[in-house]
Design an enzyme around this catalytic site. Structure first.
Site, short mmCIF file in Angstrom:
data_model
loop_
_atom_site.label_atom_id
_atom_site.label_comp_id
_atom_site.label_asym_id
_atom_site.label_seq_id
_atom_site.Cartn_x
_atom_site.Cartn_y
_atom_site.Cartn_z
N ASP A 94 -52.44 11.36 43.91
CA ASP A 94 -53.81 10.81 44.01
C ASP A 94 -54.47 11.76 42.94
OD1 ASP A 94 -56.47 9.66 44.69
OD2 ASP A 94 -56.61 11.50 45.85
N THR A 96 -58.41 12.06 42.29
CA THR A 96 -59.67 12.86 42.64
C THR A 96 -59.37 13.38 44.03
OG1 THR A 96 -60.87 10.81 41.79
CG2 THR A 96 -62.37 12.24 43.02
N ASP A 295 -55.69 12.74 49.51
CA ASP A 295 -56.86 13.06 50.18
C ASP A 295 -57.88 12.09 50.79
OD1 ASP A 295 -58.13 12.44 47.83
OD2 ASP A 295 -59.88 13.69 48.54
MG LIG Z 1 -58.78 11.18 46.22
#
Ligand SMILES: [Mg+2]
Length: 407
Positions: A94, A96, A295
């Site tokens: 991922d 960000t 995250d």
């Molecule tokens: Mg993320």
């Protein structure tokens, strides 16, 4: 553990049969007192064959490996991760909060409409975002505080996953988010607006649009730094022959800017949570062993579906719950460490299985008395017991060597 279970499934019946055969042969053809020799040798076979070290072989290495990981900020929740991590050939990351710091800061606020000034646009953005827990939202709220933006009362707030947020303020319908959110709010982004946004997006920055009553009136530009260790970690993984793919909910230009900085040829932008999940499924169907690092809540389905889910310790609880491995500091270098650790643990387990079985394999025929007719050698049950202790000690000592490896 699977391997150990399979081995013992054959091993135990075979040993019992050898012991019975030993008893029968000594009872029939053995020297007098035949039944004493038969009983002692049959017992010696059972003792030397006892696969106690086989039971230790896997858990010992896993336990030491998990401890080693924890010391290095790699928390392993599921031992299966250790088994699979060294076979991983595709890593999905991922953007960000995983590749980037995930601590975005507002760079500027822009206006498209003559009816509002930048102060007003900022005020709406901040008022809307005080309800949101999204990291981009928090950045705008912080920025708003710096400019003393007064927060207006909002009602009917809702977050649309992967798109943005909406609420009513001053009895106006306010929406904030990416182009998908604008579409959702029936607000058209003109090509002139897109042009303006593009100049920021090309620098790896995120542009969120603000719509008031179905009209796009402004935007906010948010930047997010790439973590210091991301580039090195990704390069090391690529050098190990792992394909690294970046998937992000962000737009193409922002993703492109980050990808080119990291030399990532393969990336996909504007991904919704279900798109990330589908990508994992597709790769798995093509026979890839897929690790996924993320995250956010939006990564959770893909983390759960992947062969090895890796969550950032700095990320959301949902992501951590869905993953097998958590990187405490959210540092991608932890993936390289997990990969090393996995290879070391698997190697250690295989060595342990050797130590667990070598004493048995050599000892069983001797205990059964195959050397007796030629050399008069028999294995006393006491020596057999000693040899078995040695195999357990060898396994434990070998597993503990893992503590000293450098991952
Ligand atoms: Mg993320």
């Amino acid at each position: 553990q699977n391997l150990a279970d399979k081995v013992s499934g054959y091993f135990v019946p075979v040993v019992v049969i050898i012991s019975l055969i030993t008893f029968a042969i000594w009872a029939i053809w053995g020297p007098e007192p035949a039944y004493v020799y038969a009983l002692v040798n049959a017992i010696a076979v059972l003792i030397i064959a006892c696969p106690c070290a086989l039971g230790l072989a896997t858990p010992m290495s896993v336990m030491v490996g998990v401890g080693k990981g924890a010391q290095n900020g790699v928390l392993i929740k599921n031992a299966e991760a250790l088994e699979k991590m060294n076979k991983v050939n595709t890593l999905i990351v991922d953007k960000t909060g995983t590749i980037t710091e995930g601590k975005p800061t507002v760079e500027t606020v822009g206006v498209f409409s003559d009816d509002y000034n930048d102060k007003k646009v900022l005020q709406y953005i901040v008022s809307l975002n005080t309800n949101s827990e999204h990291p981009l939202a928090e950045a705008t709220v912080k920025y708003g505080k710096e400019f003393n933006a007064e927060i207006l009362k909002s009602t009917n707030f809702s977050a649309v996953t992967g798109k943005g947020v909406e609420a009513e303020i001053d009895s106006k319908k306010i929406a904030l988010g990416n182009p998908k959110m604008m579409e959702y709010a029936n607000a058209e982004i003109t090509s002139k607006m897109k042009e303006e946004a593009k100049t920021f997006q090309k620098q790896g920055k995120t542009v969120s649009y603000l719509a008031i009553d179905k009209k796009v009136v402004g935007y906010v530009v948010i930047g997010d730094k790439i973590k210091a260790t991301s580039a090195k970690a990704i390069k090391e993984l690529q050098n190990k022959g792992i394909d690294v793919v970046m998937l992000t909910g962000d737009n193409h230009d922002t993703a492109q800017a980050v990808a080119s900085e990291l030399n990532l040829a393969d990336f996909k932008a504007s991904m919704l949570p279900e798109d990330k999940l589908k990508k994992v499924e597709k790769l798995q169907k093509n026979g890839k062993i897929v690790a996924m690092a993320g995250d956010g809540i939006n990564d959770a389905p893909a983390l759960a579906k992947s062969d090895v889910g890796i969550a950032m310790g700095t990320g959301t609880d949902v992501a951590i719950e869905s993953a097998m491995i958590t990187l405490v500091k959210g540092d991608l270098h932890g993936i390289v460490k997990a990969h090393h650790l996995s290879s070391a643990v698997m190697k250690s387990i295989k060595q342990n299985l050797f130590f667990a079985l070598v004493y048995n394999t050599l000892g069983v025929p001797i205990a059964a008395g195959v050397l007796f007719p030629f050399f008069g050698i028999l294995l006393s049950p006491m020596i057999a017991a000693l040899a078995m202790s040695f195999s357990s000690v060898s396994v434990i000592a070998n597993a503990l060597r893992l503590r000293r490896i450098n991952i």
